[in-house]
Design an enzyme around this catalytic site. Structure first.
Site, PDB file in Angstrom:
ATOM      1  N   ASP A  45       0.872  -1.172   0.000  1.00 32.00           N
ATOM      2  CA  ASP A  45       0.000   0.000   0.000  1.00 32.00           C
ATOM      3  C   ASP A  45       0.910   1.223   0.000  1.00 32.00           C
ATOM      4  OD1 ASP A  45      -1.692   2.096   0.520  1.00 32.00           O
ATOM      5  OD2 ASP A  45      -2.433   1.340   2.444  1.00 32.00           O
ATOM      6  N   VAL A  50     -16.423   4.686   5.075  1.00 28.09           N
ATOM      7  CA  VAL A  50     -15.759   5.944   4.730  1.00 28.09           C
ATOM      8  C   VAL A  50     -14.297   5.793   5.127  1.00 28.09           C
ATOM      9  CG1 VAL A  50     -15.636   8.428   5.051  1.00 28.09           C
ATOM     10  CG2 VAL A  50     -17.858   7.286   5.141  1.00 28.09           C
ATOM     11  N   ARG A  75       3.339   0.694   3.150  1.00 25.61           N
ATOM     12  CA  ARG A  75       3.037  -0.415   4.052  1.00 25.61           C
ATOM     13  C   ARG A  75       3.035  -1.706   3.249  1.00 25.61           C
ATOM     14  NH1 ARG A  75      -0.247   3.634   3.622  1.00 25.61           N
ATOM     15  NH2 ARG A  75      -0.374   5.178   5.305  1.00 25.61           N
ATOM     16  N   GLY A  83       2.839   7.269   3.742  1.00 24.41           N
ATOM     17  CA  GLY A  83       3.825   6.234   4.013  1.00 24.41           C
ATOM     18  C   GLY A  83       3.579   4.998   3.174  1.00 24.41           C
ATOM     19  N   GLY A  91       0.865   4.671   0.068  1.00 25.87           N
ATOM     20  CA  GLY A  91      -0.005   5.806   0.340  1.00 25.87           C
ATOM     21  C   GLY A  91       0.752   7.114   0.417  1.00 25.87           C
ATOM     22  N   SER A 140      -6.928  11.380  -0.328  1.00 27.45           N
ATOM     23  CA  SER A 140      -8.315  11.297  -0.784  1.00 27.45           C
ATOM     24  C   SER A 140      -9.172  10.642   0.282  1.00 27.45           C
ATOM     25  CB  SER A 140      -8.401  10.498  -2.097  1.00 27.45           C
ATOM     26  OG  SER A 140      -7.958   9.161  -1.896  1.00 27.45           O
ATOM     27  N   GLU A 183      -9.924   1.660  -5.024  1.00 28.17           N
ATOM     28  CA  GLU A 183      -9.467   1.685  -3.638  1.00 28.17           C
ATOM     29  C   GLU A 183     -10.656   1.593  -2.681  1.00 28.17           C
ATOM     30  OE1 GLU A 183      -7.000   4.651  -0.621  1.00 28.17           O
ATOM     31  OE2 GLU A 183      -7.106   5.116  -2.765  1.00 28.17           O
ATOM     32  N   GLY A 186      -4.672  10.048   3.292  1.00 26.65           N
ATOM     33  CA  GLY A 186      -3.944  11.305   3.317  1.00 26.65           C
ATOM     34  C   GLY A 186      -4.293  12.205   2.151  1.00 26.65           C
ATOM     35  N   GLN A 243     -12.733   8.147   0.504  1.00 28.62           N
ATOM     36  CA  GLN A 243     -13.656   7.317  -0.264  1.00 28.62           C
ATOM     37  C   GLN A 243     -14.918   7.023   0.542  1.00 28.62           C
ATOM     38  OE1 GLN A 243     -10.246   6.127  -0.164  1.00 28.62           O
ATOM     39  NE2 GLN A 243      -9.921   7.240  -2.057  1.00 28.62           N
TER      40      GLN A 243
END
Length: 467
Positions: free
Chosen positions: A73, A218, A80, A78, A75, A224, A192, A222, A226
């Site tokens: 991930d 929800v 992960r 960071g 992001g 966006s 996502e 960081g 969703q």
């Protein structure tokens, strides 16, 4: 010699089956009694989980009974790595003492916008962590995916593709996992959000049930945010067509024998870190911000931009900050659809699939740091009004007092604690139309099989690639 019994009147007749059973009843008893005892013992023994070989025969070959998936991930805040282990029925199995391997590091790939090779190298330690838990003989058939999210999307197509290509090269040259070029990609927002919805509903055991039994999600990242929830088919067919360049509002999914129509939308620039920039721009005419704490001077950096973030001479103000947040969200923008959230975006119409709402990621983090949920608890019941109360408290503080009041907040985030909490409350209530006193579930990890699993989109991706 065949034996006969005497017939009435002196004649003879053949032995019947009953006669023979009666004659040899002792022998039969000696033979059958142990067999009956063994059968009884086997019947009463506790059943153990299906063996690897038995499970494998149902779906994969024996070597594939334990199937792994490695998901990165990437992001905005960071990188992960998640490693999942599945059985033949696609149920999660433990990896050592944990239900998954989860390791994270900072910064994210987007921080290396001008150095793609360094961006790729930042994943090496995470890749080594993943290799350590996947058996050598299974690595060649274990898929590895890298999903970059809003942070990389914000860099634009050219820079993000340069970083992704460097990551593809790294995996091909340094990894023994199974990889494909299209497994290293920038996830579009709806994908996502859909993965996140699948993850949480899978872990809660909701998949396979009616759409009204599922939960809405929800996910505040960081870059966006969703929103995803299942809607009725009759509402799905009424979904407005997206504007040119926008993603479709509804995804059709078939999961565990059930068809779901999933409303999902990703709001780029409205993740927590990106929203700070939007809020600062909304109040930029003043040269200072009512959302940053008294005593703070300087600029806020996000992506390739810098934004004036010095505090007002009078300090932060909850009400004036909220005005800037409402302006940044474009709540009053014209709605050309049946119902809108903010920015003129269709909200999916609401309904049963949205009533039970799970909110994740930065919602949980800020709530824990603000002190109204236990940071060690995997889930917590809250209301949007809890964020409002926490925001009003934070906005009254100066920088020095806030550092003492919020020891769990990183120093770089202290100036923005008022802004973040005001934004989260306003996003829920004004943006998504959640009632101020509607109960929601804050989720960081979901209980599953005597363990807790990170409530994040990578599991949804792993389920897809391992299916």
């Amino acid at each position: 010699m065949r034996r006969y019994s005497a017939l009435p009147g002196g004649g003879a007749r053949p032995d019947t089956l009953a006669d023979r059973l009666h004659r040899y009843r002792g022998v039969l008893l000696v033979i059958l009694a142990p067999l009956a005892l063994v059968s009884l013992v086997l019947l009463l023994m506790p059943r153990s989980p299906a063996s690897s070989s038995a499970a494998a025969g149902r779906r994969w070959g024996p070597l594939d009974a334990n199937k792994y998936a490695v998901i990165f991930d990437a992001g905005s805040s960071g990188s992960r790595v998640h490693v999942f282990r599945f059985d033949a029925n696609l149920d999660l199995l433990h990896i050592g003492d944990q239900i998954e391997l989860f390791v994270q590091k900072k910064p994210g790939l987007s921080e290396y916008a001008n150095n793609p090779q360094e961006a790729a190298k930042s994943l090496v330690s995470l890749l080594e962590d993943a290799k350590r838990v996947v058996p050598v003989e299974l690595r060649g058939q274990t898929p590895v995916r890298v999903g970059a999210t809003a942070g990389l999307r914000a860099l634009g197509a050219e820079k993000s593709e340069e970083i992704l290509q460097a990551v593809r090269d790294l995996l091909r040259e340094k990894s023994s996992f199974k990889t494909q070029p299209d497994w290293v990609t920038v996830l579009d927002g709806p994908q996502e959000g859909a993965y996140e919805w699948v993850t949480i509903n899978y872990l809660l055991g909701k998949l396979g049930k009616t759409y009204a039994d599922t939960v809405g999600v929800v996910d505040l990242g960081g870059g966006s945010v969703q929103m995803a929830y299942a809607i009725a088919e009759k509402d799905a067919v009424k979904a407005p067509k997206p504007s040119e360049g926008e993603d479709s509002y509804v995804k059709k999914l078939f999961l565990k024998g059930t068809t779901y129509y999933l409303y999902v939308h990703s709001y780029l620039h409205y993740g927590l870190l990106a929203a700070r920039a939007e809020i600062l721009k909304a109040g930029n005419g003043k040269g200072y911000s009512y959302c940053t704490l008294e005593g703070h001077q300087g600029q806020y950096k996000y992506g390739n931009g810098k934004f004036e973030a010095s505090a007002s001479p009078s300090g932060a103000s909850y009400s004036k900050c909220r005005d800037d947040v409402v302006k940044a969200l474009k709540v009053d923008q014209a709605c050309t659809h049946m119902k809108c959230s903010f920015g003129g975006i269709w909200n999916g119409g609401g309904g049963a699939g949205q009533k039970n709402l799970f909110v994740a990621s930065f919602f949980f983090d800020r709530a824990a740091e603000a002190g109204f949920v236990n940071p060690k608890a995997p889930v917590a019941k809250v209301k949007p009004s809890d964020f409002e109360k926490a925001a009003k408290r934070a906005c009254k503080l100066n920088l020095k007092d806030a550092e003492a009041a919020y020891p769990g907040v990183q120093k770089d985030n202290i100036p923005y604690i008022c802004m973040d909490l005001v934004y989260q409350y306003t996003l829920l209530v004004d943006g998504f139309g959640v009632g101020s006193h509607q109960e929601m579930t804050l989720v960081k990890k979901v209980p599953y099989s005597n363990a807790f699993v990170e409530a994040a989109w990578p599991l949804g991706s792993a389920i897809e690639v391992a299916s």
